[in-house]
Motif scaffolding. Structure first.
Motif, PDB file in Angstrom:
ATOM      1  N   TYR A  72       0.840  -1.201   0.000  1.00 36.94           N
ATOM      2  CA  TYR A  72       0.000   0.000   0.000  1.00 36.94           C
ATOM      3  C   TYR A  72       0.875   1.251   0.000  1.00 36.94           C
ATOM      4  N   PHE A  73       0.275   2.348  -0.503  1.00 30.11           N
ATOM      5  CA  PHE A  73       0.970   3.648  -0.610  1.00 30.11           C
ATOM      6  C   PHE A  73       0.128   4.717   0.078  1.00 30.11           C
ATOM      7  N   ASN A  74       0.767   5.499   0.929  1.00 26.34           N
ATOM      8  CA  ASN A  74       0.076   6.594   1.613  1.00 26.34           C
ATOM      9  C   ASN A  74       0.269   7.870   0.807  1.00 26.34           C
ATOM     10  N   GLU A  81       4.074   0.626   2.438  1.00 23.96           N
ATOM     11  CA  GLU A  81       4.080  -0.363   3.521  1.00 23.96           C
ATOM     12  C   GLU A  81       3.133  -1.495   3.168  1.00 23.96           C
ATOM     13  N   PHE A  82       3.414  -2.667   3.754  1.00 21.55           N
ATOM     14  CA  PHE A  82       2.490  -3.789   3.563  1.00 21.55           C
ATOM     15  C   PHE A  82       1.268  -3.600   4.460  1.00 21.55           C
ATOM     16  N   TYR A  83       0.170  -4.151   4.021  1.00 23.14           N
ATOM     17  CA  TYR A  83      -1.113  -3.897   4.645  1.00 23.14           C
ATOM     18  C   TYR A  83      -1.129  -4.300   6.119  1.00 23.14           C
ATOM     19  N   VAL A  97      -1.395  -0.476  -4.127  1.00 18.28           N
ATOM     20  CA  VAL A  97      -0.514  -0.221  -5.274  1.00 18.28           C
ATOM     21  C   VAL A  97      -0.982  -1.012  -6.487  1.00 18.28           C
ATOM     22  N   THR A  98      -1.392  -2.252  -6.258  1.00 23.46           N
ATOM     23  CA  THR A  98      -1.854  -3.089  -7.364  1.00 23.46           C
ATOM     24  C   THR A  98      -3.095  -2.485  -8.024  1.00 23.46           C
ATOM     25  N   GLU A  99      -4.025  -1.964  -7.227  1.00 24.51           N
ATOM     26  CA  GLU A  99      -5.236  -1.373  -7.794  1.00 24.51           C
ATOM     27  C   GLU A  99      -4.894  -0.128  -8.616  1.00 24.51           C
ATOM     28  N   VAL A 100      -3.953   0.674  -8.152  1.00 18.62           N
ATOM     29  CA  VAL A 100      -3.548   1.861  -8.909  1.00 18.62           C
ATOM     30  C   VAL A 100      -2.932   1.453 -10.239  1.00 18.62           C
ATOM     31  N   LEU A 101      -2.042   0.422 -10.201  1.00 14.10           N
ATOM     32  CA  LEU A 101      -1.377  -0.018 -11.430  1.00 14.10           C
ATOM     33  C   LEU A 101      -2.363  -0.676 -12.392  1.00 14.10           C
ATOM     34  N   CYS A 102      -3.342  -1.371 -11.867  1.00 14.23           N
ATOM     35  CA  CYS A 102      -4.308  -2.066 -12.729  1.00 14.23           C
ATOM     36  C   CYS A 102      -5.409  -1.123 -13.233  1.00 14.23           C
ATOM     37  N   ILE A 132       2.739   6.746  -9.661  1.00 10.86           N
ATOM     38  CA  ILE A 132       2.659   5.298  -9.462  1.00 10.86           C
ATOM     39  C   ILE A 132       2.124   4.622 -10.717  1.00 10.86           C
ATOM     40  N   ALA A 133       1.057   5.146 -11.264  1.00  8.32           N
ATOM     41  CA  ALA A 133       0.442   4.534 -12.446  1.00  8.32           C
ATOM     42  C   ALA A 133       1.404   4.497 -13.627  1.00  8.32           C
TER      43      ALA A 133
END
Length: 630
Positions: A72-74, A81-83, A97-102, A132-133
């Protein structure tokens, strides 16, 4: 991710461009003859990016898959940091982070706009989310290793020089990668075999299995020999190897009683054994040939034939059987046995060979083998122990003839307490029944209950030697009995075909054979602590350590036994080797330190190191303190 987010350099990728035949790709696509690019340096970076972008681990990944979906990214503090549920739940500032990239920056910003307190600073967050994207758009520089002269040996050398501070690339890694480029399912198919053997109690590695397939398909140990093996040839070689390995393991277990991972030694003798058998159409001629092959195998175990310079020694032995086969001679086994004699001078065992100590000693499996194969009987029941297995429900347990507590009270040191000559095997029931009783008291009881059962364990029958004050005389006499019994059994396996060396040709290996090898697990409690520590490390997504690891020097000689060790480091190739040594003497610590190990005297101190320096946690978690207390 911090570097990519801030557009810092993350290094270039190193790629090997190599030729390939027609090959199946994942899915329905087929790779045509030509070239394929294999990623050498940058595997961890690309694996991490793949997992983060796809939200799942690659198919070949064996670690903790949650590492790819829990980052996750703040957007306020700009940290990754990890969740952590207590910290991040219901806090919209933490973005997956994965949701932002996807999903892309637009979809993420639309979600943020629905949160009033975040919508006010959407312009600030726009740049951060976009950064990030857009990580997916970064071009990484690629260096290519190309040319007909770039063999596996050359490429491995190039990689290890370029990446001298990181994970080392083995020839097996590169060979398997090349095979997977032509047959992507190769790794999965090999893992299926490894899982099958693990269920049966044997743990092998991909590199070991690949070595076996190599010997069967090419007759050589060097992985460079596989450069011309086609996908079809490899598939056939894998299937043949599996059948022959199954047969070898069954033969070793049923004939020698070595039926468990802890007593299976000389693992790299098995690739030669399956090559030898494949030369004969997958079937040995008769019982005599089978026994002589097992005779050779046992001696490779006892003298550490493949413990150092494995590849070169194995290749020499393969050349010997290939040469005998090519000339039509019927002496391939004779040549293998003669090579052992060249190193040992005399293959007959001596009393001094049983002067070692600890369960890690190479003569420990021999003692177990003799118990199973030479019809030793349980003292309590009188039953033969050949059908009782180490570590199974009808398990055999290691038994100190003279209990440890009794010997420590008498001032005898750990080395002598854990002497091989003080070991035997009993059923779990009888071992518990004997417990810590004095042998001068319990041995006469069992001799009366089941006459003759004591002698089947090659124990001296003089009652005077059963007294603690005569312990060292007991050890000396039992070593004689063990050596005589072992030689008798081995000579039967050899079937009388091994010539005795001339008197002038004998080499004195007594000093070498009787060298004390320090280090041992002293109690069941100690072993339980080490097992718990090892399991905890695995739960952290790190590799499993080896209990009672055999530390050898360049010549293959045993130097020490390390209670729990990671010879390749907790992050293989990136961190130094580590070992947990409980109640071990200074000589064990010194040997491990001289070999480059970082040593810890307790699981607690080791776990603190893992959390602080490997996992980079700020403090030791409470569950570790609880585990240590328990």
């Amino acid at each position: 991710m911090q570097s990519l987010y801030r557009r810092y350099p993350v290094g270039s990728l190193l790629v090997w461009v190599t030729e390939t035949e027609n090959a199946d790709a994942r899915g329905s696509q087929e790779l045509q003859s030509g070239t394929v690019k294999l990623l050498l340096d940058g595997q961890q970076r690309i694996t991490s990016l793949y997992g983060l972008i796809r939200g799942r681990a690659p198919k070949f990944f064996d670690g903790d898959a949650k590492a790819f979906s829990g980052l996750y990214f703040n957007i306020e503090s700009e940290v990754f940091e990890f969740y952590a549920p207590t910290k991040m739940k219901d806090d919209a500032r933490w973005l997956s982070v994965t949701e932002v990239l996807c999903d892309g920056a637009g979809a993420t910003l639309a979600k943020l706009m629905k949160v009033p307190e975040l919508a006010e600073q959407i312009d600030l967050y726009l740049n951060r989310v976009t950064a990030i994207a857009n990580i997916k758009e970064i071009d990484l520089h690629i260096e290519e290793v190309v040319g007909a002269d770039k063999t596996i040996d050359v490429v491995v050398d190039i990689f290890n020089k370029v990446n001298s501070g990181g994970t080392k690339l083995s020839k097996g890694d590169l060979t398997l990668a090349r095979i997977c480029a032509q047959w992507p399912e190769a790794r999965d198919e090999m893992k299926l075999r490894l899982k099958k053997w693990e269920k049966a109690g044997y743990k092998f590695t991909l590199d070991w299995l690949l070595r076996g397939v190599n010997t069967v398909t090419t007759g050589e140990a060097l992985f460079t020999a596989m450069k011309d093996v086609t996908p079809a040839g490899f598939k056939s070689g894998l299937e043949t190897s599996e059948k022959l390995i199954d047969r070898s393991l069954n033969r070793i277990a049923s004939r020698l009683g070595l039926d468990h991972d802890r007593v299976l030694g000389s693992r790299f003798a098995i690739p030669l054994m399956i090559r030898y058998e494949s030369q004969r159409g997958g079937k040995l001629v008769d019982q005599s040939e089978r026994d002589r092959l097992l005779y050779w195998y046992i001696h490779t175990l006892l003298w550490g034939r493949y413990s150092a310079s494995t590849e070169s020694v194995l290749n020499k032995d393969l050349e010997a059987i290939e040469s005998a086969n090519a000339t039509g001679e019927n002496g391939a086994l004779d040549q293998l046995i003669e090579k052992l004699r060249e190193n040992r001078g005399d293959l007959r065992l001596k009393e001094s060979d049983f002067a070692g100590s600890t369960k890690g000693n190479r003569f420990y499996p021999l003692l177990y083998m003799m118990t199973r194969a030479r019809h030793a009987r349980d003292w309590g029941t009188g039953d033969e122990l050949n059908n009782h297995l180490l570590g199974h429900l009808t398990r055999l347990e290691i038994h100190h003839v003279f209990p440890k507590a009794l010997l420590y009270e008498a001032g005898i040191k750990k080395r002598e307490v854990n002497a091989i000559a003080n070991f035997t095997f009993l059923t779990q029931e009888t071992n518990l029944e004997v417990s810590k009783r004095d042998p001068a008291e319990y041995l006469p009881h069992y001799e009366q209950k089941n006459p003759g059962s004591i002698a089947t364990h090659w124990l001296p029958m003089d009652p005077e030697l059963w007294k603690v004050e005569n312990y060292f005389d007991f050890l000396a006499e039992r070593r004689k009995l063990l050596a005589n019994a072992a030689n008798e059994f081995l000579e039967k396996l050899a079937n009388g075909h091994v010539p005795e060396p001339e008197a002038g040709d004998q080499t004195d290996f007594v000093a070498q054979a009787s060298v004390y090898i320090p280090g041992s697990i002293d109690s069941d409690e100690e072993e339980a602590r080490l097992t718990q520590c090892r399991d905890w490390v695995v739960s952290q997504g790190l590799p499993e350590g080896q209990i009672e690891f055999e530390l050898t020097n360049e010549a293959g000689d045993q130097v020490a036994f390390l209670d729990l060790a990671w010879p390749d480091g907790l992050q293989p190739g990136l961190t130094q080797p580590v070992a947990v040594l409980i109640n071990e003497p200074d000589e064990v610590h010194d040997s491990a330190s001289n070999a480059g190990y970082r040593c810890f005297s307790s699981p607690d101190s080791f776990q603190r190191y893992v959390l602080a320096e490997i996992l980079h946690h700020d403090a030791v978690s409470s569950d570790i303190a609880v585990a240590s207390a328990e």
